[in-house]
Design an enzyme around this catalytic site. Structure first.
Site, PDB file in Angstrom:
ATOM      1  CB  CYS A  28      -0.949  -0.228   1.367  1.00  0.00           C
ATOM      2  SG  CYS A  28      -1.979  -1.396   1.234  1.00  0.00           S
ATOM      3  CE  LYS A  36      -1.538  -0.582  -4.361  1.00  0.00           C
ATOM      4  NZ  LYS A  36      -2.838   0.085  -4.629  1.00  0.00           N
TER       5      LYS A  36
HETATM    6  C1  UGA Z   1      -1.587   0.412   5.458  1.00  0.00           C
HETATM    7  C2  UGA Z   1      -2.276   1.328   6.320  1.00  0.00           C
HETATM    8  O1  UGA Z   1      -1.870   1.297   7.666  1.00  0.00           O
HETATM    9  C3  UGA Z   1      -3.915   0.788   6.520  1.00  0.00           C
HETATM   10  O2  UGA Z   1      -4.642   1.869   7.052  1.00  0.00           O
HETATM   11  C4  UGA Z   1      -4.375   0.920   4.994  1.00  0.00           C
HETATM   12  O3  UGA Z   1      -5.697   0.389   4.766  1.00  0.00           O
HETATM   13  C5  UGA Z   1      -3.390  -0.065   4.029  1.00  0.00           C
HETATM   14  O4  UGA Z   1      -2.059   0.405   4.143  1.00  0.00           O
HETATM   15  C6  UGA Z   1      -3.852  -0.086   2.597  1.00  0.00           C
HETATM   16  O5  UGA Z   1      -3.849   1.081   2.049  1.00  0.00           O
HETATM   17  O6  UGA Z   1      -4.547  -1.172   2.287  1.00  0.00           O
HETATM   18  P1  UGA Z   1      -0.493  -2.061   5.872  1.00  0.00           P
HETATM   19  O7  UGA Z   1       0.360  -1.846   4.580  1.00  0.00           O
HETATM   20  O8  UGA Z   1      -0.959  -3.172   6.219  1.00  0.00           O
HETATM   21  O9  UGA Z   1      -1.556  -0.801   6.040  1.00  0.00           O
HETATM   22  O10 UGA Z   1       0.789  -1.694   6.982  1.00  0.00           O
HETATM   23  P2  UGA Z   1       1.143  -0.818   8.200  1.00  0.00           P
HETATM   24  O11 UGA Z   1       0.767  -1.738   9.327  1.00  0.00           O
HETATM   25  O12 UGA Z   1       0.537   0.431   7.919  1.00  0.00           O
HETATM   26  O13 UGA Z   1       2.624  -0.550   7.815  1.00  0.00           O
HETATM   27  C7  UGA Z   1       3.355  -0.346   6.709  1.00  0.00           C
HETATM   28  C8  UGA Z   1       4.974  -0.217   6.912  1.00  0.00           C
HETATM   29  O14 UGA Z   1       5.470   0.750   7.622  1.00  0.00           O
HETATM   30  C9  UGA Z   1       5.398  -1.457   7.095  1.00  0.00           C
HETATM   31  O15 UGA Z   1       6.497  -2.006   6.640  1.00  0.00           O
HETATM   32  C10 UGA Z   1       5.891  -1.108   8.567  1.00  0.00           C
HETATM   33  O16 UGA Z   1       7.127  -1.896   9.066  1.00  0.00           O
HETATM   34  C11 UGA Z   1       6.230   0.370   8.628  1.00  0.00           C
HETATM   35  N1  UGA Z   1       6.332   1.157   9.811  1.00  0.00           N
HETATM   36  C12 UGA Z   1       4.960   1.235  10.241  1.00  0.00           C
HETATM   37  C13 UGA Z   1       7.206   2.022  10.105  1.00  0.00           C
HETATM   38  O17 UGA Z   1       8.454   1.576   9.601  1.00  0.00           O
HETATM   39  N2  UGA Z   1       7.123   2.523  11.305  1.00  0.00           N
HETATM   40  C14 UGA Z   1       5.890   2.760  11.965  1.00  0.00           C
HETATM   41  O18 UGA Z   1       6.102   3.582  13.120  1.00  0.00           O
HETATM   42  C15 UGA Z   1       4.923   2.314  11.389  1.00  0.00           C
END
Ligand code: UGA
Length: 437
Positions: A261, A264
């Site tokens: 997500c 992209k």
């Molecule tokens: C993300 C959003 O959080 C959702 O709200 C959204 O619906 C989704 O994309 C989407 O567009 O479908 P997701 O991709 O499952 O969800 O993952 P996240 O938990 O948000 O993490 C994304 C990335 O950020 C991971 O690689 C995580 O390791 C990284 N991250 C997250 C960090 O590096 N630091 C942080 O503090 C939080």
């Protein structure tokens, strides 16, 4: 009142949507062109890794509120009062969202419809898509087709919780009749409704993901600065996150965001801005910082081990985050080839990540096999298994300086160091890095 709902696409968003709406009592049919997927779902097996989903899937199937079908015998009988589109919008080579699957489905639905229905767009589509679909397909249909932009905010690994305890439900519509139906659809979910026009709802989705990505890139820049000046990012994150206007979430520094997500959607939003004559400077920097951040472990391992071609490196974690098997845009996909190019022998361990071939690396099924004889280990994913490792044993199986690069700032630095290992992280305890300035 239960509604008849069709969900097109049984990928991540579609399957969660179908299973959850069936759990709420609606009569749901999930449709997918992939017969093998449909067969698997009918047999009660989930096609995605998501804690808790299989129980709800089997319960819905057994209660008769959840069915799975292919569109083989035509769309007409598949269309529900509410028909949700949840097909993929992958990134095209130019960074734009590829809308071909969305267009194919909407065109087919509009051509087949013989009674009015409301089309709900859950796929992430660029601003203006709703208007263009209406003009090109929906307005050409023989019956009235309502259109709702209803973006999802589900996190992989926490999707069920995010569905039932969502912070908000966003509904972009041009007609009150469609909104009435949507309120019924989400009747059992207690969350603020943001009712707006279609273009604004489309924008909310991209702006949410772009803002969260911005938070991550921002804290990563501060972490890099902490390394230069000798400050500690953990204290800094806590200190700023306690300000309620900032909030403590998404302030974990590390090697940056991955997944299907954020990478992209940030690139697609940048593309939309450019296409509309606007230079989204801040967003470009967010993307650039993220691309750079994932190279940190490579830079530091190469520097510490100039004879990398004679060394082994363990990669701990392949999934883009814990509690998912998803490896899309995982930092590991950039880190591993770069280390392999230096001649390092690389062994990757991840408890559940999808089995994909990465040239120059071997996948092992046990964390100790990855660490055996390695001079460095890079933690790419913050799986609990890694935070609970027996560091004395890690030291005894690793060779040389025993470098542990904690790409997620998830380990206890003291525990690692006191075992005689060399601990490196991102912005923790002032490691005086000046190379990224
Ligand atoms: C993300 C959003 O959080 C959702 O709200 C959204 O619906 C989704 O994309 C989407 O567009 O479908 P997701 O991709 O499952 O969800 O993952 P996240 O938990 O948000 O993490 C994304 C990335 O950020 C991971 O690689 C995580 O390791 C990284 N991250 C997250 C960090 O590096 N630091 C942080 O503090 C939080």
């Amino acid at each position: 009142m239960p509604l008849s709902v069709t969900v097109v696409g049984t990928g991540y968003v579609g399957l969660v949507t179908g299973v959850c709406l069936a759990h709420s009592g609606h009569q749901v049919t999930c449709v997918d062109i992939d017969q093998a997927k449909v067969d698997m779902l009918i047999s009660g097996k989930s096609t995605i890794y998501e804690p808790g989903i299989e129980d709800l899937l089997i319960a819905g199937r057994d209660k008769g509120t959840l069915a799975f079908k292919t569109p083989e015998s035509g769309w007409r009988d598949l269309i529900g009062d509410v028909t949700v589109v949840a097909v993929g919008t992958p990134m095209a080579p130019n960074g734009a969202a590829d809308l071909s699957q969305v267009r194919t489905v909407v065109e087919a639905l509009a051509a087949a419809a013989d009674r009015p229905f409301t089309l709900v767009m859950k796929s992430t589509v660029p601003m203006g898509t709703g208007a263009s679909l209406r003009e090109r397909y929906l307005d050409q249909a023989d019956v009235r087709i309502g259109y709702i932009s209803n973006p999802e905010f589900l996190r992989e690994g926490k999707a069920l919780e995010d569905w039932f305890k969502t912070d908000r439900i966003v509904l972009g519509a041009s007609d009150e009749a469609d909104l009435v139906l949507m309120r019924e659809l989400y009747d059992d979910i207690e969350a603020p409704l943001v009712e707006t026009d279609v273009a604004s709802a489309e924008t909310i989705k991209y702006a949410s993901n772009a803002f969260l990505s911005t938070k991550i890139s921002f804290i990563n820049e501060i972490a890099n600065l902490c390394d230069c000046i000798g400050a500690d990012i953990d204290s800094v994150s806590r200190g700023i996150g306690l300000d309620k206007r900032i909030g403590s979430q998404f302030l974990n520094a590390g090697i940056g965001y991955g997944g299907s997500c954020f990478p992209k959607d940030t690139r697609a939003l940048d593309f939309i801005a450019t296409l509309n004559g606007y230079q989204f400077t801040l967003l470009k920097s967010v993307i650039e910082v993220n691309n750079r951040q994932r190279l940190l472990p490579v830079v530091h391992v190469m520097r510490a081990l100039p004879d990398l071609h004679e060394r082994s490196v363990a990669i701990l974690g392949l999934a883009f985050k814990p509690d998912t098997d998803d490896v899309r845009e995982s930092p590991a996909l950039d880190i591993v080839p770069l280390l392999a190019e230096q001649g390092a022998a690389i062994r990757i361990y991840d408890p559940i990540a999808a089995d994909i071939a990465i040239p120059g690396a071997a996948r092992v099924t046990d964390v100790w096999r990855a660490l055996e004889g390695a001079s460095a280990a890079v933690v790419v994913t913050d799986w609990v298994e890694f935070t609970e490792l027996d560091w004395a044993r890690v030291r005894s199986v690793m060779t040389g300086p025993g470098i542990i690069f904690d790409g997620r700032n998830c380990l206890d630095p003291e525990a690692v160091r006191s075992a005689g290992l060399t601990y490196m992280a991102v912005g923790r305890e002032g490691q005086h890095r000046d190379d990224l300035a």
